[in-house]
Scaffold this motif. Structure first.
Motif, PDB file in Angstrom:
ATOM      1  N   PHE A  88       0.822  -1.210   0.000  1.00  0.00           N
ATOM      2  CA  PHE A  88       0.000   0.000   0.000  1.00  0.00           C
ATOM      3  C   PHE A  88       0.858   1.264   0.000  1.00  0.00           C
ATOM      4  CE2 PHE A  88      -2.170   3.233   2.717  1.00  0.00           C
ATOM      5  CZ  PHE A  88      -3.100   3.643   1.772  1.00  0.00           C
ATOM      6  N   ALA A  89       1.939   1.286   0.772  1.00  0.00           N
ATOM      7  CA  ALA A  89       2.786   2.486   0.868  1.00  0.00           C
ATOM      8  C   ALA A  89       4.251   2.084   0.941  1.00  0.00           C
ATOM      9  CB  ALA A  89       2.383   3.316   2.080  1.00  0.00           C
ATOM     10  N   PRO A  90       4.825   1.566  -0.151  1.00  0.00           N
ATOM     11  CA  PRO A  90       6.214   1.063  -0.096  1.00  0.00           C
ATOM     12  C   PRO A  90       7.238   2.147   0.196  1.00  0.00           C
ATOM     13  CG  PRO A  90       5.399   1.075  -2.362  1.00  0.00           C
ATOM     14  CD  PRO A  90       4.235   1.387  -1.489  1.00  0.00           C
ATOM     15  N   ARG A  91       7.126   3.295  -0.446  1.00  0.00           N
ATOM     16  CA  ARG A  91       8.125   4.340  -0.245  1.00  0.00           C
ATOM     17  C   ARG A  91       7.970   5.016   1.111  1.00  0.00           C
ATOM     18  NH1 ARG A  91       8.532   7.428  -6.145  1.00  0.00           N
ATOM     19  NH2 ARG A  91       9.028   5.554  -7.374  1.00  0.00           N
ATOM     20  N   TYR A  92       6.764   5.092   1.603  1.00  0.00           N
ATOM     21  CA  TYR A  92       6.531   5.728   2.902  1.00  0.00           C
ATOM     22  C   TYR A  92       7.052   4.845   4.036  1.00  0.00           C
ATOM     23  CZ  TYR A  92       4.007   7.956   6.742  1.00  0.00           C
ATOM     24  OH  TYR A  92       3.679   8.577   7.926  1.00  0.00           O
ATOM     25  N   LEU A  93       6.872   3.530   3.926  1.00  0.00           N
ATOM     26  CA  LEU A  93       7.298   2.615   4.982  1.00  0.00           C
ATOM     27  C   LEU A  93       8.744   2.157   4.816  1.00  0.00           C
ATOM     28  CD1 LEU A  93       4.051   0.465   5.282  1.00  0.00           C
ATOM     29  CD2 LEU A  93       4.843   2.299   6.783  1.00  0.00           C
ATOM     30  N   ALA A  94       9.294   2.247   3.628  1.00  0.00           N
ATOM     31  CA  ALA A  94      10.728   2.071   3.343  1.00  0.00           C
ATOM     32  C   ALA A  94      11.192   0.625   3.298  1.00  0.00           C
ATOM     33  CB  ALA A  94      11.596   2.847   4.328  1.00  0.00           C
ATOM     34  N   GLY A  95      10.398  -0.362   3.726  1.00  0.00           N
ATOM     35  CA  GLY A  95      10.842  -1.733   3.518  1.00  0.00           C
ATOM     36  C   GLY A  95      10.643  -2.654   4.703  1.00  0.00           C
ATOM     37  N   ALA A  96      11.282  -3.829   4.618  1.00  0.00           N
ATOM     38  CA  ALA A  96      11.112  -4.865   5.641  1.00  0.00           C
ATOM     39  C   ALA A  96      12.284  -5.823   5.597  1.00  0.00           C
ATOM     40  CB  ALA A  96       9.802  -5.630   5.418  1.00  0.00           C
ATOM     41  N   VAL A  97      12.483  -6.518   6.726  1.00  0.00           N
ATOM     42  CA  VAL A  97      13.415  -7.639   6.797  1.00  0.00           C
ATOM     43  C   VAL A  97      12.607  -8.919   6.656  1.00  0.00           C
ATOM     44  CG1 VAL A  97      15.093  -8.877   8.205  1.00  0.00           C
ATOM     45  CG2 VAL A  97      15.002  -6.382   8.286  1.00  0.00           C
ATOM     46  N   ILE A  98      12.961  -9.757   5.703  1.00  0.00           N
ATOM     47  CA  ILE A  98      12.268 -11.031   5.486  1.00  0.00           C
ATOM     48  C   ILE A  98      13.241 -12.134   5.877  1.00  0.00           C
ATOM     49  CG2 ILE A  98      11.084 -12.494   3.826  1.00  0.00           C
ATOM     50  CD1 ILE A  98      10.520 -10.021   2.153  1.00  0.00           C
ATOM     51  N   ARG A  99      13.062 -12.679   7.056  1.00  0.00           N
ATOM     52  CA  ARG A  99      13.970 -13.726   7.562  1.00  0.00           C
ATOM     53  C   ARG A  99      13.336 -15.094   7.336  1.00  0.00           C
ATOM     54  NH1 ARG A  99      18.500 -14.285  10.739  1.00  0.00           N
ATOM     55  NH2 ARG A  99      18.590 -16.108  12.095  1.00  0.00           N
ATOM     56  N   MET A 100      13.645 -15.689   6.196  1.00  0.00           N
ATOM     57  CA  MET A 100      13.127 -16.998   5.830  1.00  0.00           C
ATOM     58  C   MET A 100      14.176 -17.720   4.993  1.00  0.00           C
ATOM     59  SD  MET A 100       9.212 -15.972   4.706  1.00  0.00           S
ATOM     60  CE  MET A 100       8.638 -17.683   4.655  1.00  0.00           C
ATOM     61  N   ARG A 101      14.318 -19.016   5.217  1.00  0.00           N
ATOM     62  CA  ARG A 101      15.212 -19.814   4.382  1.00  0.00           C
ATOM     63  C   ARG A 101      14.528 -20.098   3.049  1.00  0.00           C
ATOM     64  NH1 ARG A 101      19.129 -22.357   7.348  1.00  0.00           N
ATOM     65  NH2 ARG A 101      20.145 -22.506   5.318  1.00  0.00           N
ATOM     66  N   ALA A 102      15.317 -20.467   2.049  1.00  0.00           N
ATOM     67  CA  ALA A 102      14.774 -20.778   0.734  1.00  0.00           C
ATOM     68  C   ALA A 102      13.775 -21.924   0.848  1.00  0.00           C
ATOM     69  CB  ALA A 102      15.906 -21.147  -0.228  1.00  0.00           C
ATOM     70  N   SER A 103      12.554 -21.688   0.407  1.00  0.00           N
ATOM     71  CA  SER A 103      11.482 -22.677   0.520  1.00  0.00           C
ATOM     72  C   SER A 103      10.303 -22.205  -0.315  1.00  0.00           C
ATOM     73  CB  SER A 103      11.060 -22.848   1.987  1.00  0.00           C
ATOM     74  OG  SER A 103      10.506 -21.645   2.478  1.00  0.00           O
ATOM     75  N   PRO A 104       9.349 -23.097  -0.592  1.00  0.00           N
ATOM     76  CA  PRO A 104       8.135 -22.663  -1.300  1.00  0.00           C
ATOM     77  C   PRO A 104       7.369 -21.576  -0.535  1.00  0.00           C
ATOM     78  CG  PRO A 104       8.334 -25.056  -1.361  1.00  0.00           C
ATOM     79  CD  PRO A 104       9.393 -24.561  -0.428  1.00  0.00           C
ATOM     80  N   ASP A 105       7.417 -21.620   0.805  1.00  0.00           N
ATOM     81  CA  ASP A 105       6.711 -20.591   1.577  1.00  0.00           C
ATOM     82  C   ASP A 105       7.360 -19.220   1.363  1.00  0.00           C
ATOM     83  OD1 ASP A 105       4.878 -22.377   2.641  1.00  0.00           O
ATOM     84  OD2 ASP A 105       6.171 -22.910   4.307  1.00  0.00           O
ATOM     85  N   ARG A 106       8.691 -19.189   1.314  1.00  0.00           N
ATOM     86  CA  ARG A 106       9.337 -17.902   1.052  1.00  0.00           C
ATOM     87  C   ARG A 106       9.008 -17.416  -0.356  1.00  0.00           C
ATOM     88  NH1 ARG A 106      15.783 -16.885   0.693  1.00  0.00           N
ATOM     89  NH2 ARG A 106      15.379 -17.778  -1.365  1.00  0.00           N
ATOM     90  N   ASN A 107       8.939 -18.340  -1.305  1.00  0.00           N
ATOM     91  CA  ASN A 107       8.553 -17.948  -2.661  1.00  0.00           C
ATOM     92  C   ASN A 107       7.147 -17.356  -2.683  1.00  0.00           C
ATOM     93  OD1 ASN A 107      11.015 -18.902  -3.559  1.00  0.00           O
ATOM     94  ND2 ASN A 107      10.197 -20.896  -4.188  1.00  0.00           N
ATOM     95  N   THR A 108       6.269 -17.887  -1.824  1.00  0.00           N
ATOM     96  CA  THR A 108       4.915 -17.344  -1.745  1.00  0.00           C
ATOM     97  C   THR A 108       4.936 -15.891  -1.277  1.00  0.00           C
ATOM     98  OG1 THR A 108       4.002 -19.539  -1.270  1.00  0.00           O
ATOM     99  CG2 THR A 108       2.660 -17.635  -0.664  1.00  0.00           C
TER     100      THR A 108
END
Length: 551
Positions: free
Chosen positions: A20-40
């Motif tokens: 909804f507001a990518p530039r306003y919120l500036a981002g995220a840390v996604i801590r997940m190992r390579a897996s189908p769930d991370r691909n989702t």
């Protein structure tokens, strides 16, 4: 609702807010190992049109630089566009391998509010394998769902009439509520409540509201604060932190303005407390006690011009040993070609001056050698040797990632002996440590002499030595083999000064029942830390050595 399903619901809300507001919120840390769930999860962010950024990216690719071929072709300065020339969504792959230099550059871009959206893809498996704090503290979300993704998982969509987050009004009370909540969970960075305010405004705007409600503050606190918490709030904090209600006149305009729709403080605390990581207290260790997971070696960094990791080239003169950086030299000379051509119209080819010469530089990080100098004298010899053997084996089990070598020097009777030469072989270590002698006098000076000689020899082989002295400090055998406590103490002090003068790192561990002032003084002469561990076992020794040497 189970904890795993709840974590995926929070991930859906975080991704929805980010879309909804990518530039306003500036981002995220996604801590997940390579897996189908991370691909989702990554597929759900496909609309951001991310550009991938590798941790080994060069400064020229990052910020732009001189286009050498075009500059030489047209005779004027022409620059390349860098990664940050235009606002974009950036996915930092393998963020756990991001070095402090790159983290500082990315943090600077976030502080500039240049409109970038950073997705730090953290694939770390261990607690100490994580994206750098300089980056994570500037990103509001920490997306780390547990278990498998529920069927039909998707980001939370925006409402039918969303409001831009910057147009959502907030009050002083909203700021105070988020700031006080962060303080109660031991979050000392002011970025956390400011990021939570941004998330709250985005949450309200996504629902079509133009001012903050209690549910917006609660959602923001639950998404931003749990991974930043450093302590559990005490029950009495609510009474100590709650300000006294102001005295206002009923029915006045002032009384109406002070009316707030804020949630109860305890409700917010309970909501965040329920989401705290289970290993929160276990993860609170002093800075510097965790071993780096990058596997770059733990020894000293040495600059040279032959091998190692490339460093930025530097101006210099050719001396027959240094290697010239041809590309950097041409870059330095290119802007001056029109001026030099005008001064020397008859000259052909490129006009290179000595000031243009750039020399290659490399940085090589040597392996570290831990030399255990163990006191094998007296009645406690067997116990001390067993502790040392266990510590050596535990340290060797961790040595492969950090490139540590381990050696063992034993001193007893009238002499010292190298029982285990520098090695990284755990099998060889166990075989040699199977049975070790003990008993007799304490030739501390001889043990230091043997350890110093081994350290000097290892330096010649490119290792960075560290001497760990394990003794009770009661030296009674001098270097000449005579049983004289006064001479033995003087010889030990003299060897300590020699080791200190050579710049060898040391650690002195006092294993006597009571701390010995003489051994503490010896540690000062060695120039290293002193630890009193009267009942140390192998694991305690290993932890103490690792913490002291990594601090």
């Amino acid at each position: 609702m189970s904890a795993q399903a709840d974590s995926w619901d929070r991930a859906a809300l975080s991704v929805g807010l980010l879309l909804f507001a990518p530039r306003y919120l500036a981002g995220a840390v996604i801590r997940m190992r390579a897996s189908p769930d991370r691909n989702t999860v990554l597929d759900s962010l496909a609309n951001l049109s991310t550009r991938r950024l590798h941790p080994a990216i060069s400064d020229e690719q990052l910020f732009g630089g001189l286009d050498l071929s075009e500059t030489l072709k047209h005779g004027q300065l022409i620059e390349n566009n860098g990664f940050f020339n235009n606002p974009c969504a950036i996915m930092l792959t393998m963020a756990e391998r991001c070095g402090p230099e790159l983290a500082a550059k990315l943090a600077h871009q976030l502080d500039r509010h240049a409109g970038h959206c950073f997705l730090a893809l953290d694939e770390g498996a261990e607690p100490d394998e994580a994206a750098p704090p300089a980056l994570t503290e500037r990103l509001p979300f920490h997306i780390a769902p547990e278990g498998k993704a529920p069927a039909g998982w998707a980001p939370v969509p925006a409402g039918t009439a969303p409001v831009p987050p910057r147009e959502v009004a907030c009050t002083q009370g909203d700021l105070e509520a988020l700031t006080m909540l962060a303080a109660r969970f031991g979050i000392d960075s002011l970025r956390a409540p400011l990021l939570a305010l941004r998330v709250a405004r985005a949450h309200a705007g996504m629902a079509g509201r133009n001012k903050l409600h209690a549910e917006d503050l609660e959602a923001a606190a639950c998404l931003v604060f749990p991974q930043r918490a450093t302590r559990m709030p005490a029950q009495e904090d609510a009474e100590e932190d709650a300000p006294a209600p102001p005295e206002t006149e009923t029915g006045t305009d002032a009384g109406m303005q002070n009316t707030s729709d804020l949630p109860d403080g305890d409700m917010l605390v309970d909501a965040v407390k329920a989401l705290l990581p289970a290993d929160l207290l276990a993860g609170l260790v002093p800075a510097g006690t965790l071993r780096s997971s990058q596997g770059d070696g733990a020894g000293q960094k040495r600059k040279g011009n032959r091998r190692g990791r490339p460093l930025p080239s530097r101006p210099g003169r050719l001396d027959g040993r240094s290697r010239i950086d041809l590309v950097a030299t041409l870059r330095a000379a290119a802007p001056w070609q029109p001026m030099r051509r005008a001064a020397q119209p008859s000259a052909g080819g490129l006009l290179i001056r000595p000031s243009d010469i750039r020399l290659k530089r490399y940085q090589e990080q040597s392996d570290r050698l831990l030399i255990f100098a163990v006191d094998a004298s007296g009645s406690a010899a067997v116990s001390r040797l067993n502790e040392a053997k266990g510590a050596v084996e535990l340290l060797l089990a961790q040595a492969y990632a950090a490139r540590d070598h381990v050696a063992l020097v034993s001193f007893r009777g009238t002499e010292g002996e190298i029982l285990l030469p520098p090695t990284r072989s755990l099998v060889q270590t166990k075989r040699r440590l199977a049975s070790l002698p003990g008993g007799g006098g304490t030739p501390l000076a001889t043990g230091l002499q043997q350890a110093a000689a081994l350290a000097t020899q290892s330096r010649g082989k490119g290792l960075t030595p560290t001497i760990v002295v394990l003794t009770d400090g009661r030296a009674n055998i001098a270097l000449d083999g005579s049983a004289d406590r006064t001479h033995a103490a003087a010889d030990a002090a003299r060897m300590a000064r020699v080791i200190c003068a050579q710049g060898i790192q040391t650690l002195t561990i006092d294993v006597s029942k009571r701390p010995q002032p003489a051994l503490k003084a010896l540690a000062e002469q060695l120039g290293g830390p002193y630890l009193a561990l009267p009942r140390a076992d192998a694991r305690t020794l290993t932890g103490a050595v690792s913490a002291a040497l990594e601090a």
